[in-house]
Design an enzyme around this catalytic site. Structure first.
Site, short mmCIF file in Angstrom:
data_model
loop_
_atom_site.label_atom_id
_atom_site.label_comp_id
_atom_site.label_asym_id
_atom_site.label_seq_id
_atom_site.Cartn_x
_atom_site.Cartn_y
_atom_site.Cartn_z
N LYS A 130 0.86 -1.19 0.00
CA LYS A 130 0.00 0.00 0.00
C LYS A 130 0.89 1.22 0.00
CE LYS A 130 -4.43 0.89 0.04
NZ LYS A 130 -5.54 -0.01 -0.37
N ASP A 170 -7.05 4.27 -4.47
CA ASP A 170 -7.71 4.05 -3.18
C ASP A 170 -8.35 5.41 -2.84
OD1 ASP A 170 -7.80 1.89 -0.87
OD2 ASP A 170 -7.47 3.78 0.15
P1 NDP Z 1 -12.99 7.56 -2.71
O1 NDP Z 1 -11.94 8.55 -2.43
O2 NDP Z 1 -13.53 7.40 -4.07
O3 NDP Z 1 -14.24 7.81 -1.74
C1 NDP Z 1 -14.07 7.80 -0.37
C2 NDP Z 1 -15.40 8.15 0.28
O4 NDP Z 1 -15.30 7.91 1.68
C3 NDP Z 1 -15.76 9.60 0.12
O5 NDP Z 1 -17.15 9.72 0.11
C4 NDP Z 1 -15.15 10.22 1.36
O6 NDP Z 1 -15.73 11.43 1.76
C5 NDP Z 1 -15.42 9.15 2.39
N1 NDP Z 1 -14.42 9.23 3.44
C6 NDP Z 1 -13.08 9.15 3.31
N2 NDP Z 1 -12.49 9.32 4.49
C7 NDP Z 1 -13.47 9.48 5.38
C8 NDP Z 1 -13.49 9.70 6.77
N3 NDP Z 1 -12.36 9.78 7.48
N4 NDP Z 1 -14.71 9.80 7.38
C9 NDP Z 1 -15.85 9.74 6.66
N5 NDP Z 1 -15.90 9.56 5.34
C10 NDP Z 1 -14.72 9.43 4.71
O7 NDP Z 1 -12.39 6.17 -2.17
P2 NDP Z 1 -12.87 4.69 -2.50
O8 NDP Z 1 -14.33 4.64 -2.70
O9 NDP Z 1 -11.97 4.15 -3.53
O10 NDP Z 1 -12.50 3.94 -1.13
C11 NDP Z 1 -13.44 3.76 -0.08
C12 NDP Z 1 -12.98 2.61 0.80
O11 NDP Z 1 -12.90 1.41 0.03
C13 NDP Z 1 -11.60 2.77 1.44
O12 NDP Z 1 -11.61 2.12 2.70
C14 NDP Z 1 -10.69 2.00 0.49
O13 NDP Z 1 -9.52 1.56 1.13
C15 NDP Z 1 -11.61 0.83 0.15
N6 NDP Z 1 -11.30 0.10 -1.08
C16 NDP Z 1 -11.20 0.74 -2.29
C17 NDP Z 1 -10.97 0.00 -3.43
C18 NDP Z 1 -10.93 0.62 -4.78
O14 NDP Z 1 -10.83 -0.12 -5.76
N7 NDP Z 1 -11.04 1.94 -4.92
C19 NDP Z 1 -10.75 -1.45 -3.37
C20 NDP Z 1 -10.95 -2.02 -2.07
C21 NDP Z 1 -11.20 -1.25 -0.98
P3 NDP Z 1 -14.92 12.83 1.58
O15 NDP Z 1 -15.13 13.21 0.15
O16 NDP Z 1 -15.55 13.75 2.55
O17 NDP Z 1 -13.48 12.54 1.91
O1 2IT Z 2 -7.80 -1.79 -1.05
C1 2IT Z 2 -7.72 -2.21 -2.22
O2 2IT Z 2 -7.85 -3.41 -2.48
C2 2IT Z 2 -7.51 -1.24 -3.30
N1 2IT Z 2 -7.46 -0.05 -3.03
C3 2IT Z 2 -7.32 -1.72 -4.71
C4 2IT Z 2 -5.90 -2.16 -4.94
C5 2IT Z 2 -5.55 -2.52 -6.36
O3 2IT Z 2 -4.36 -2.77 -6.56
O4 2IT Z 2 -6.42 -2.53 -7.24
#
Ligand code: NDP
Ligand code: 2IT
Length: 451
Positions: A130, A170
């Site tokens: 990461k 992420d």
């Molecule tokens: P984005 O940046 O697209 O969206 C994040 C969302 O979560 C936003 O709505 C954001 O709000 C909110 N958020 C972030 N931090 C906080 C906080 N401290 N408190 C409350 N709300 C918060 O990220 P993703 O959708 O990609 O990621 C979301 C989750 O999914 C994370 O935990 C990530 O690690 C996990 N994940 C992502 C993957 C991917 O492919 N993208 C794969 C697997 C897991 P704001 O705009 O206010 O910050």
């Molecule tokens: O938490 C996760 O699995 C991710 N943010 C996606 C990682 C990736 O390499 O696609």
């Protein structure tokens, strides 16, 4: 039962906490995995002699670096960059990059640790890593984000490559950021390779990668619900977050016949009792991905909805909850409220969104509960499919990718059931996911000797 192995794990955890002071999220993630493997260590004490827990929790490499850049006013800005290469036993390091002001070493290590087991579950050959920075993209211009990404990649490029380490998105890192990062990587290395995933469709990206985490979480939820003769149809779903994962979890849940009634961001949540529909979701995608606005604007646009500033959505009555924002966003009290309101299934789209107290309550109530490393693995799995397409210089159709994603989520569910079934029909998905991932990674480490 579990005599010497439990004592060993207890003393191992005290040592880990002393050795990694102040890293609360890392301690939490390791604590959850080690508690799942106690009985396995009891059965295979050679793993204790091999010091497998000590090895698997020590990153193979941690890179921390200065990221200097200039903002639009000509002011010098300095951020801190990270890449934690946790484990390469089963493949090149793989994992996302997070840009968020909260990013620190503990959060990077917990995410890289979780990623190691998640990637093992995908059935694909990927190690765990990461990266990220405490850079806050909120309020920054495209030009500032580009300059930051270019500076970040100028150092990161020394440590990554298509056969060594393949980053992706992420929190705070989506298509725009991957574009800027890839452009700088290509310029510095003079090579067009699949060293990043989540790329644009015209330059090596895979169809369905943007959708994959949220869609995959819903496919996993379908498998869970099916064990109790249930499905999404007619269910009310509460989702946190409004970013990549939340948007596509909402899209798939809706298309599978559920009513999605909430979305959130770090300022608050919206409740739409009528539920999202395709038009409302398109508007949310525009709002968040193009205009980079706040979710409160939803309630101005759609008067059936209400906005609750400073709150999370767990108090809204639902059948299924999908935390898709961030770590530790669902605590013991929130879990109790969900259970009291009749929630039967909690599917994590985010990484470690439920606190240990919340997980304990879900287990006690014996509802369907899956940890992120199982249910959100569709994202990294589809990144793995993007790597394959890049390597063979081909592009698969959306149907081909979707079929593979479906198969992988179903295989992960089967692995959780194999290692987490308690005999009475109850599946402990936490134990199942941790044990299945641990057995694979630990086995590969032993095979490869003391490295
Ligand atoms: P984005 O940046 O697209 O969206 C994040 C969302 O979560 C936003 O709505 C954001 O709000 C909110 N958020 C972030 N931090 C906080 C906080 N401290 N408190 C409350 N709300 C918060 O990220 P993703 O959708 O990609 O990621 C979301 C989750 O999914 C994370 O935990 C990530 O690690 C996990 N994940 C992502 C993957 C991917 O492919 N993208 C794969 C697997 C897991 P704001 O705009 O206010 O910050
Ligand atoms: O938490 C996760 O699995 C991710 N943010 C996606 C990682 C990736 O390499 O696609």
């Amino acid at each position: 039962m579990n005599g010497f192995a439990q004592r060993y794990v207890d003393s191992f955890m005290s040592g880990l906490i002393a050795r990694n002071p102040g890293e609360a999220e890392f301690h939490q993630a390791v604590g959850e995995v080690t508690s799942s493997v106690v009985s396995y260590l009891e059965a295979y004490p050679n793993l204790i002699e091999e010091k497998i827990l000590e090895r698997i929790t020590e990153p193979e490499r941690v890179v921390m670096f200065r990221v200097p850049w200039m903002d639009d006013r000509g002011q010098v800005q300095i951020n801190r960059g990270f890449r934690v290469q946790m484990n390469s036993a089963i493949g090149p390091y793989k994992g996302g990059i997070r840009f968020h002001p909260s990013v620190n070493l503990s959060i990077m290590k917990f995410l890289a640790f979780e990623q190691t087991f998640k990637n093992a579950l995908t059935t694909l050959p990927m190690g765990g890593a990461k990266g990220g920075s405490d850079f806050n993209p909120r309020g920054k211009s495209d030009a500032e984000v580009m300059r930051f990404c270019q500076s970040f990649m100028t150092e990161l490029q020394r440590h990554i490559g298509q056969d060594t380490d393949v980053p992706a998105g992420d929190i705070g890192v989506g298509g725009r950021e991957i574009g800027y990062l890839f452009g700088q990587y290509k310029r510095l290395r003079d090579e067009f390779t699949g060293t990043l995933t989540g790329k644009g469709l015209a330059w090596g990206g895979s169809l369905l990668r943007p959708e994959a985490t949220g869609y995959g979480a819903c496919y996993f939820a379908e498998e869970m619900l099916a064990t109790r003769g249930e499905g999404f149809k007619g269910k009310t779903v509460v989702i946190s977050g409004s970013g990549n994962v939340a948007q596509h979890a909402a899209e798939k849940a809706m298309r599978l016949g559920a009513k999605v009634v909430t979305l959130s961001d770090s300022d608050g949540f919206i409740h739409d009792p009528d539920g999202l529909d395709e038009e409302k979701l398109q508007w949310v995608k525009q709002l968040k991905n193009m205009r980079r606005g706040r979710i409160r604007e939803y309630a101005d646009k759609f008067p059936t909805a209400s906005y609750y500033p400073g709150q999370r959505p767990w108090g809204i009555k639902c059948n299924i909850a999908m935390p898709c924002a961030t770590q530790n966003e669902l605590d013991g009290d929130a879990a109790a409220t969900l259970l009291a309101n009749g929630c039967i299934c909690v599917v994590e789209g985010a990484n470690m969104p439920s606190t240990p107290e919340a997980i304990a309550r879900f287990k006690e109530a014996r509802i369907l509960y899956s940890p992120g490393k199982a249910s959100n693995a569709g994202g990294v799995a589809t990144s793995g499919l993007e790597m394959t397409q890049n390597s063979v210089r081909q592009k698969w159709t959306a149907d081909e990718v979707d079929a593979q994603l479906h198969r992988i989520m179903s295989d992960i569910h089967a692995a959780c059931a194999k290692y987490g079934s308690e005999g009475d029909g109850y599946i402990d998905y936490v134990k199942g996911a941790n044990l299945a991932g641990f057995i694979k990674v630990a086995g590969a480490m032993i095979d490869q000797g003391l490295v």
